[in-house]
Scaffold this motif. Structure first.
Motif, PDB file in Angstrom:
ATOM      1  N   ALA A 298      -0.828   0.612  -5.576  1.00 31.83           N
ATOM      2  CA  ALA A 298      -0.692  -0.689  -4.929  1.00 31.83           C
ATOM      3  C   ALA A 298      -1.850  -1.568  -5.372  1.00 31.83           C
ATOM      4  O   ALA A 298      -2.892  -1.074  -5.792  1.00 31.83           O
ATOM      5  CB  ALA A 298      -0.689  -0.544  -3.407  1.00 31.83           C
TER       6      ALA A 298
ATOM      7  N   CYS B 275       0.086   2.769   0.343  1.00 26.50           N
ATOM      8  CA  CYS B 275       1.172   2.493  -0.611  1.00 26.50           C
ATOM      9  C   CYS B 275       2.005   1.281  -0.207  1.00 26.50           C
ATOM     10  O   CYS B 275       2.897   0.878  -0.961  1.00 26.50           O
ATOM     11  CB  CYS B 275       2.073   3.716  -0.769  1.00 26.50           C
ATOM     12  SG  CYS B 275       3.072   4.100   0.682  1.00 26.50           S
ATOM     13  N   THR B 276       1.743   0.729   0.992  1.00 26.30           N
ATOM     14  CA  THR B 276       2.430  -0.444   1.549  1.00 26.30           C
ATOM     15  C   THR B 276       3.909  -0.193   1.833  1.00 26.30           C
ATOM     16  O   THR B 276       4.661  -1.137   2.072  1.00 26.30           O
ATOM     17  CB  THR B 276       2.278  -1.699   0.655  1.00 26.30           C
ATOM     18  OG1 THR B 276       3.024  -1.536  -0.559  1.00 26.30           O
ATOM     19  CG2 THR B 276       0.810  -1.970   0.318  1.00 26.30           C
ATOM     20  N   ARG B 277       4.342   1.080   1.831  1.00 28.58           N
ATOM     21  CA  ARG B 277       5.732   1.385   2.184  1.00 28.58           C
ATOM     22  C   ARG B 277       5.935   1.189   3.680  1.00 28.58           C
ATOM     23  O   ARG B 277       5.033   1.426   4.471  1.00 28.58           O
ATOM     24  CB  ARG B 277       6.058   2.831   1.783  1.00 28.58           C
ATOM     25  CG  ARG B 277       7.477   3.250   2.156  1.00 28.58           C
ATOM     26  CD  ARG B 277       7.771   4.687   1.771  1.00 28.58           C
ATOM     27  NE  ARG B 277       6.993   5.669   2.492  1.00 28.58           N
ATOM     28  CZ  ARG B 277       7.230   6.014   3.770  1.00 28.58           C
ATOM     29  NH1 ARG B 277       8.186   5.419   4.462  1.00 28.58           N
ATOM     30  NH2 ARG B 277       6.508   6.944   4.347  1.00 28.58           N
TER      31      ARG B 277
ATOM     32  N   GLY C   6       3.412  -3.154  -4.223  1.00 29.16           N
ATOM     33  CA  GLY C   6       3.498  -1.714  -4.350  1.00 29.16           C
ATOM     34  C   GLY C   6       3.631  -1.328  -5.816  1.00 29.16           C
ATOM     35  O   GLY C   6       3.677  -2.192  -6.703  1.00 29.16           O
TER      36      GLY C   6
END
Length: 205
Positions: free
Chosen positions: A178, A10-12, A189
């Motif tokens: 994403a 999710c690239t968080r 995201g």
């Protein structure tokens, strides 16, 4: 070990206790929940085997007799179909890494239950050690979506075309988590990609 400080799925940004892992806790929990649900959804496929019970009614007017079963649903239930096949492939991959154990005994239903159970049991270790666990999580999500849509009749997510800041058009779904731009490599995201401008439609020649 993940050298980045972001979740590969999710690239968080990873929290302090998540650093070094390839997935954040939320993505791991979602994947575990989907793995737990897949065997139950798979068991409901029998109710949708009759032609016309899912994916729309049978088409009339054909010169040939219609198939008695819905072949798309039947394909989901096969040993090498798009449900059991990929999951057992991941079990073999994880077995090679020491995370899981293959069991190909019993029916397709038994094997699916074992695959989901062992993948879920070993997910925590894989999240911290397997560099392709984000690909695994995406495949589990795709299998789960397919089963849910087949069982409930839910329509696929709508596609839209947006434009990256570099000008590259991106085709996405409204539930995309994403996306990476193939033109410049920019990563977006879910909320960021939905803020991108819609791509202009090309005029017909």
């Amino acid at each position: 070990m993940n050298d980045l400080d972001t979740c590969l799925r999710c690239t968080r940004d990873l929290r302090d206790h998540e650093l070094g892992r390839y997935l954040c806790g939320s993505c791991e929990d979602q994947t575990a929940t989907r793995l737990a649900a897949i065997p139950g959804l798979f068991a409901q496929l029998d109710q949708h085997l009759a032609r016309g019970s899912s994916n729309g009614p049978a088409v009339s007017g054909s010169k040939t007799a219609p198939a008695p079963l819905n072949l798309s649903v039947l394909n989901l239930q096969t040993e090498r179909g798009p449900v059991l096949g990929p999951l057992e492939t991941w079990v073999r991959d994880w077995e090679f890494s020491g995370y899981a154990e293959v069991d190909e005994a019993g029916s397709v239903t038994d094997r699916l239950a074992h695959a989901c159970r062992t993948l879920r049991f070993n997910l925590g270790r894989a999240t911290g050690r397997h560099p392709a666990v984000d690909e695994f999580a995406e495949e589990v999500a795709s299998i789960h979506r397919t089963l849910v849509r087949t069982v409930t009749g839910e329509k696929p997510a709508r596609h839209v075309n947006v434009t990256c800041h570099c000008g590259q058009p991106l085709r996405i779904t409204l539930d995309v988590r994403a996306v990476t731009c193939p033109g410049c490599g920019a990563e977006y995201g879910h909320s960021d990609v939905l803020r991108l401008p819609l791509a202009e439609r090309r005029a017909a020649a």
